[in-house]
Enzyme design. Structure first.
Site, PDB file in Angstrom:
ATOM      1  N   ASN A 129       6.481   8.714   1.105  1.00  0.00           N
ATOM      2  CA  ASN A 129       4.893   8.566   0.109  1.00  0.00           C
ATOM      3  C   ASN A 129       4.298   7.967  -0.893  1.00  0.00           C
ATOM      4  O   ASN A 129       3.392   7.874  -1.698  1.00  0.00           O
ATOM      5  CB  ASN A 129       4.189  10.462   0.141  1.00  0.00           C
ATOM      6  CG  ASN A 129       3.895  10.986   1.708  1.00  0.00           C
ATOM      7  OD1 ASN A 129       3.732  10.110   2.025  1.00  0.00           O
ATOM      8  ND2 ASN A 129       4.323  12.874   1.342  1.00  0.00           N
ATOM      9  N   CYS A 130       6.091   7.128  -1.479  1.00  0.00           N
ATOM     10  CA  CYS A 130       5.970   7.404  -2.755  1.00  0.00           C
ATOM     11  C   CYS A 130       6.134   5.545  -2.725  1.00  0.00           C
ATOM     12  O   CYS A 130       6.823   5.496  -2.247  1.00  0.00           O
ATOM     13  CB  CYS A 130       6.906   7.787  -3.865  1.00  0.00           C
ATOM     14  SG  CYS A 130       6.695   6.845  -5.141  1.00  0.00           S
ATOM     15  N   SER A 131       5.530   4.827  -3.209  1.00  0.00           N
ATOM     16  CA  SER A 131       5.437   3.337  -2.722  1.00  0.00           C
ATOM     17  C   SER A 131       6.014   2.697  -3.416  1.00  0.00           C
ATOM     18  O   SER A 131       7.296   1.327  -3.590  1.00  0.00           O
ATOM     19  CB  SER A 131       4.195   2.787  -3.650  1.00  0.00           C
ATOM     20  OG  SER A 131       3.969   2.665  -5.358  1.00  0.00           O
ATOM     21  N   ARG A 148       9.388   3.415  -1.532  1.00  0.00           N
ATOM     22  CA  ARG A 148       9.699   2.676  -0.755  1.00  0.00           C
ATOM     23  C   ARG A 148       9.654   1.721  -0.288  1.00  0.00           C
ATOM     24  O   ARG A 148      10.613   1.177  -0.052  1.00  0.00           O
ATOM     25  CB  ARG A 148       8.206   2.283   0.751  1.00  0.00           C
ATOM     26  CG  ARG A 148       8.119   4.055   1.225  1.00  0.00           C
ATOM     27  CD  ARG A 148       6.173   4.031   1.827  1.00  0.00           C
ATOM     28  NE  ARG A 148       4.627   2.792   0.756  1.00  0.00           N
ATOM     29  CZ  ARG A 148       4.349   3.594  -0.051  1.00  0.00           C
ATOM     30  NH1 ARG A 148       4.750   5.218   0.322  1.00  0.00           N
ATOM     31  NH2 ARG A 148       3.090   3.166   0.197  1.00  0.00           N
TER      32      ARG A 148
END
Length: 118
Positions: free
Chosen positions: A11-13, A16
């Protein structure tokens, strides 16, 4: 055995980004979704021992941290950080990359590629 372990939150850019960056290198990466498989206290202390960054940097001081009434000054030692992250794994900074006896927090993003390159 993987060359690098990536403690990842999908959920963390930034996390990712680190995962995407790892696919462009020839290193074998083990992805650990630490919210699904939280680290225990001993594992956290081992991780902190490898960390190039101060132990306190492993704790996210976000809205959840503040909502819990926590004070950053209370979480500066490896033991205090490990105890907090056992209780609240979501407060672990991400991504965290581990290679051998070294670990980094992948923030800012430009730290990721050189670490993956070895």
């Amino acid at each position: 055995m993987a060359d690098v372990t990536l403690f990842h939150n999908p959920n963390c850019s930034t996390s990712r980004f680190a995962l995407d960056e790892s696919t462009t290198t020839p290193v074998d990466v083990e992805v650990v979704q630490y919210l699904k498989a939280p680290l225990d206290r001993d594992q956290l202390l081992e991780l902190i021992d490898k960390l190039d960054d101060p132990a306190a940097d492993l704790v996210r001081k976000d809205g959840f941290f503040k909502d819990q009434g926590l004070d950053a000054d209370d979480y500066t030692t490896p033991e205090a950080v490990a105890d907090l992250l056992v209780e609240h794994p979501r407060l672990m900074q991400r991504p965290v990359l581990v290679r051998g006896d070294r670990a980094i927090i992948g923030r800012p993003k430009d730290r990721v590629a050189p670490f993956l390159a070895g």
